[in-house]
Design an enzyme around this catalytic site. Structure first.
Site, mmCIF file in Angstrom:
data_model
loop_
_atom_site.group_PDB
_atom_site.id
_atom_site.type_symbol
_atom_site.label_atom_id
_atom_site.label_comp_id
_atom_site.label_asym_id
_atom_site.label_seq_id
_atom_site.Cartn_x
_atom_site.Cartn_y
_atom_site.Cartn_z
ATOM 1 N N LEU A 1 38.925 31.052 44.286
ATOM 2 C CA LEU A 1 38.423 29.746 43.862
ATOM 3 C C LEU A 1 36.966 29.493 44.228
ATOM 4 O O LEU A 1 36.330 28.614 43.648
ATOM 5 C CB LEU A 1 39.295 28.633 44.446
ATOM 6 C CG LEU A 1 40.796 28.729 44.122
ATOM 7 C CD1 LEU A 1 41.529 27.504 44.656
ATOM 8 C CD2 LEU A 1 41.029 28.870 42.622
ATOM 9 N N ASN A 2 36.417 30.259 45.182
ATOM 10 C CA ASN A 2 35.039 29.985 45.593
ATOM 11 C C ASN A 2 34.004 30.585 44.656
ATOM 12 O O ASN A 2 32.806 30.367 44.815
ATOM 13 C CB ASN A 2 34.800 30.504 47.022
ATOM 14 C CG ASN A 2 34.731 32.009 47.090
ATOM 15 O OD1 ASN A 2 35.338 32.698 46.282
ATOM 16 N ND2 ASN A 2 34.003 32.531 48.059
ATOM 17 N N LYS B 1 45.420 34.533 35.134
ATOM 18 C CA LYS B 1 43.978 34.301 35.024
ATOM 19 C C LYS B 1 43.546 34.128 33.574
ATOM 20 O O LYS B 1 42.763 33.228 33.250
ATOM 21 C CB LYS B 1 43.205 35.470 35.652
ATOM 22 C CG LYS B 1 43.156 35.466 37.163
ATOM 23 C CD LYS B 1 42.240 36.561 37.682
ATOM 24 C CE LYS B 1 42.089 36.474 39.195
ATOM 25 N NZ LYS B 1 41.181 37.506 39.722
ATOM 26 N N CYS C 1 42.111 41.883 44.724
ATOM 27 C CA CYS C 1 43.543 41.825 44.434
ATOM 28 C C CYS C 1 44.242 43.100 44.890
ATOM 29 O O CYS C 1 45.420 43.072 45.260
ATOM 30 C CB CYS C 1 43.773 41.576 42.948
ATOM 31 S SG CYS C 1 43.024 42.812 41.866
ATOM 32 N N ALA D 1 40.762 51.508 34.425
ATOM 33 C CA ALA D 1 40.735 50.609 33.267
ATOM 34 C C ALA D 1 39.412 50.734 32.522
ATOM 35 O O ALA D 1 39.367 50.687 31.286
ATOM 36 C CB ALA D 1 40.953 49.171 33.713
ATOM 37 N N ARG D 2 38.312 50.901 33.249
ATOM 38 C CA ARG D 2 37.006 51.066 32.608
ATOM 39 C C ARG D 2 36.968 52.333 31.758
ATOM 40 O O ARG D 2 36.452 52.347 30.642
ATOM 41 C CB ARG D 2 35.918 51.121 33.677
ATOM 42 C CG ARG D 2 35.489 49.758 34.198
ATOM 43 C CD ARG D 2 34.308 49.960 35.133
ATOM 44 N NE ARG D 2 33.519 48.761 35.243
ATOM 45 C CZ ARG D 2 33.461 47.995 36.335
ATOM 46 N NH1 ARG D 2 34.181 48.311 37.369
ATOM 47 N NH2 ARG D 2 32.701 46.914 36.365
ATOM 48 N N ILE E 1 33.168 37.843 36.937
ATOM 49 C CA ILE E 1 32.271 38.043 35.800
ATOM 50 C C ILE E 1 32.927 37.554 34.517
ATOM 51 O O ILE E 1 32.300 36.897 33.686
ATOM 52 C CB ILE E 1 31.885 39.528 35.664
ATOM 53 C CG1 ILE E 1 31.111 39.995 36.897
ATOM 54 C CG2 ILE E 1 31.045 39.753 34.414
ATOM 55 C CD1 ILE E 1 30.750 41.464 36.875
ATOM 56 N N GLY E 2 34.204 37.845 34.342
ATOM 57 C CA GLY E 2 34.906 37.479 33.116
ATOM 58 C C GLY E 2 34.915 35.988 32.851
ATOM 59 O O GLY E 2 34.728 35.542 31.713
ATOM 60 N N CYS F 1 28.123 57.406 27.293
ATOM 61 C CA CYS F 1 29.334 56.613 27.512
ATOM 62 C C CYS F 1 29.541 56.411 29.006
ATOM 63 O O CYS F 1 28.786 56.934 29.833
ATOM 64 C CB CYS F 1 30.541 57.288 26.863
ATOM 65 S SG CYS F 1 31.237 58.681 27.786
#
Length: 705
Positions: A59-60, A74, A175, A123-124, A30-31, A160
């Protein structure tokens, strides 16, 4: 660039796009799409942050990356690729964790907008809290297979990210599976991928063992955390190169990539158990250890060697081991099962004709044995609890792959929402869901009916956040309170905890200050029923009051539950009795009223018999390379967290929860689930400021068809 051309955008929006400063968190599937869209739209001041490095399987669907970028940052490569669209853009890349102390509230305050494209819950949660404290609008996005969603998070205006309880995690970023597993299920998914890579219908996206003699892998063997090769390791290659190896290097230098894929290599090795075992559990792990950034805040894996487990001359044919389904095999036993199952699977595979492959089936004994053995060896390497074959079989599920098209659609909606945010058209920023099947009105992009307001009981964005913690104070240690409750369940980074009544420090974020408390039980420090703890995560600028409610947990019962209101603390039989008494009292009052009005013979109005459609909760989460493990949906509200002895009970559903659009009333929205806790935590630094309520600016509603 669109904003550079007059007439593409309204004049006001055109200027806003040119002047705005935007942060993109995450440079995955998405990023990459979000960054590309922002640059092509005319945004010229962009910063992007991501800790991950590029893997071959990315890569796909992550189209800003190419073969030569494998092993590199990245964020940095995404920046270079995006600048090719507009060299005049100012793009700053950070190869770092967004939870680092370098990126506190003041860092977030300098942006007009933050777009999140993360793939894990921890992280979110952190970005959510940073944006709330900085009062910066956050556009949160996620995908899982063909499903995706985008929502706006604005302090005081919308709910939130943590306003609604999240289900137990059932999806994981790629990952995590390949590089940093932390739970048994991560290793089980990895083992299934390995089976497919050797014998099944393998997808390049799911290949988890680097190809043998892969030039990229050779370069990365000497790479540091950013993927740059080290010269001293290149010079220490052992043995003389064969003619074929020299020709391969010459071909690589000329731009011709020569590879021997893992399946072919295994076949050429005649499926030698020792060679395959050493590659998967020694050489591949040694390669991971060279990615230094991965192990700054994580415990590094420890490679294992075939010869140390099954020395030459020892018997590896103890087939009875695999029949012990309820026993947790030792590593030596796992190696034996690995060898035996590999022998059976390879014999079956070699009998197949043409391009036929094996299909993994949990009821196929050698296939199940192979996955169980590999999963447990990998768990041992990463210091994760091993499971019995029976448990692994019950945990194994179907995997939904990441879809590039879904990422692109989701990223496009994110940037469209960014335009509305810049114009402060908040009512046009309703959450949008992308779905595989169109709804009753033939729409596959379905918006919410309205913006969901903040949950007044949210333990993050409420004006005075507080929870009740039902906990066995006689069995829970201080260290477990910090690690399992505050960090893993309540998503804090470095909490400080004091006792409200005495002011004594129970847990400190300063290293070593309260280390003497860690091994003590809560009851030993007078943390008993009714005590109130004040928690403060200085870095997240987050305070929380915790009211302790003691209970004596049974032997196999969970040691704690986080509950939203005091009524949940009453015993069930007591609640049922109370409900019965209240019901009878209501009936008597109703009868008296009717009698007084001369309506004693009339029928009671009773509950309605019409069916009301229940809004389906959609938890927006997963990014590009998430792996979704399908499980049964008939789960209770109690969600097991981190260990089978600890749990958190989801708060009751409140009126502030988001409701789906009326046009999809008869359909269910597929849940989009998130990932594991990958992001490392950092020490605390930032000053605290009190949240102020923000006012909304409603405008006309525009539906997305």
């Amino acid at each position: 660039m669109a904003a550079a051309i007059d007439g593409v955008f309204p004049a006001t929006l055109q200027e806003l796009v040119k002047k705005s400063k935007v942060l993109v968190v995450g440079a995955g599937g998405i990023g990459c799409e979000v960054l590309k869209n922002l640059v092509l739209s005319g945004f010229t001041d962009i910063e992007i942050i991501d800790l991950d490095t590029i893997d071959l399987s990315n890569l796909n669907r992550q189209f800003l990356f190419h073969r030569e970028h494998v092993g590199k940052s990245k964020a940095r490569v995404a920046r270079e690729s995006a600048l090719s669209f507009n060299p005049d853009a100012k793009i700053t890349a950070y190869h770092d964790s967004v939870t680092s102390t370098d990126y506190g509230v003041n860092f977030f305050k300098k942006f007009d907008l933050v777009l999140s494209a993360l793939d894990n819950r921890a992280a979110r949660n952190h970005v959510n809290r940073m944006c709330l404290n900085a009062d910066v609008p956050l556009i949160e996005s996620g995908t899982a297979g063909y499903n995706g969603q985008v929502e706006l998070i604005k302090r005081g205006l919308t709910q939130c990210y943590e306003c609604t309880p999240k289900d137990k995690q059932r999806s994981f970023p790629g990952c995590t599976i390949r590089n940093t597993p932390s739970e048994p299920i991560h290793c089980i998914v990895w083992a299934k991928h390995l089976f497919n890579q050797l014998f099944g219908e393998s997808l390049e996206d799911e290949d988890i063992s680097p190809d043998a003699a892969d030039p990229d892998a050779k370069e990365k063997d000497g790479a540091d955390g950013d993927g740059e090769p080290k010269d001293d390791e290149k010079e220490n290659e052992k043995g003389e190169e064969s003619k074929e190896e020299k020709e391969a290097k010459e071909d690589t230098a000329n731009g011709n990539v020569v590879r021997i894929n893992t399946r072919q290599w295994a076949k050429d090795c005649n499926y030698d158990a020792g060679k395959l075992f050493n590659k998967f559990f020694n050489e591949d792990i040694t390669y991971l250890l060279r990615m230094s950034n991965l192990w700054k805040t994580r415990k590094a894996p420890v490679p294992v060697q075939w010869d140390t487990l099954l020395p030459e001359g020892s018997s590896g044919d103890q087939k009875d081991v695999a029949k012990q389904h309820h026993k947790v095999w030792s590593i030596e036993e796992c190696a034996q099962v690995f060898a035996n199952s590999l022998k059976e699977l390879s014999a079956t595979f070699l009998k197949l004709e043409g391009d036929d492959t094996l299909a993994w089936d949990k009821d196929d004994q050698p296939a199940m044995d192979f996955v169980a053995a590999c999963a447990n060896v990998r768990s041992h390497i990463f210091d994760i609890e091993r499971k019995s074959r029976f448990e692994i079989k019950s945990m194994a599920g179907n995997i939904i792959p990441a879809i590039a098209t879904t990422n692109a659609i989701t990223a496009g909606i994110s940037v469209m929402r960014a335009f509305k945010v810049l114009e402060a058209k908040w009512e046009q920023c309703k959450a949008v869901y992308a779905r595989l099947r169109p709804n009753a009105r033939n729409h596959f992009l379905v918006p919410d009916a309205s913006l969901p307001g903040p949950n007044p009981n949210c333990y993050v964005c409420a004006s005075d956040p507080a929870i009740t913690l039902k906990i066995d104070t006689k069995r829970m240690h201080i260290k477990e309170l910090r690690d399992e409750v505050l960090v893993k369940t309540l998503n804090m980074l470095n909490p400080d905890v004091t006792v409200q009544s005495t002011g004594s420090i129970l847990i400190s974020s300063e290293e070593g200050e309260t280390e003497c408390n860690e091994g003590k039980l809560l009851s030993e420090l007078n943390i008993v029923d009714g005590v109130i703890l004040k928690c403060d995560d200085f870095f997240q600028n987050y305070e929380l009051s915790i009211i302790i409610s003691h209970f004596d947990a049974e032997r196999d019962e969970n040691l704690f539950e986080v509950v939203a209101d005091a009524s949940q603390l009453k015993p069930k039989d007591e609640e049922q009795k109370k409900d019965t008494v209240e019901s009878k009292e209501d009936e008597q009052k109703t009868a008296v009223k009717r009698s007084a009005n001369g309506e004693g013979d009339s029928k009671d109005d009773g509950p309605s018999t019409s069916k009301r459609s229940r809004p389906t909760e959609v938890v927006e989460e997963d990014d590009d390379d998430c792996l979704v493990i399908e499980e049964d949906e008939d789960q209770a509200d109690v969600v097991v967290v981190a260990t089978d002895k600890l749990s958190v009970q989801s708060p009751p559903k409140s009126g502030a929860k988001r409701k789906p659009s009326e046009v999809i009333e008869d359909e269910d929205i597929t849940e989009i689930l998130d990932s594991s806790d990958d992001e490392p935590a950092g020490p605390t630094k930032c000053k605290r400021s009190r949240l102020d309520e923000s006012s909304s600016n409603p405008v006309e509603v525009i539906s997305i068809d």
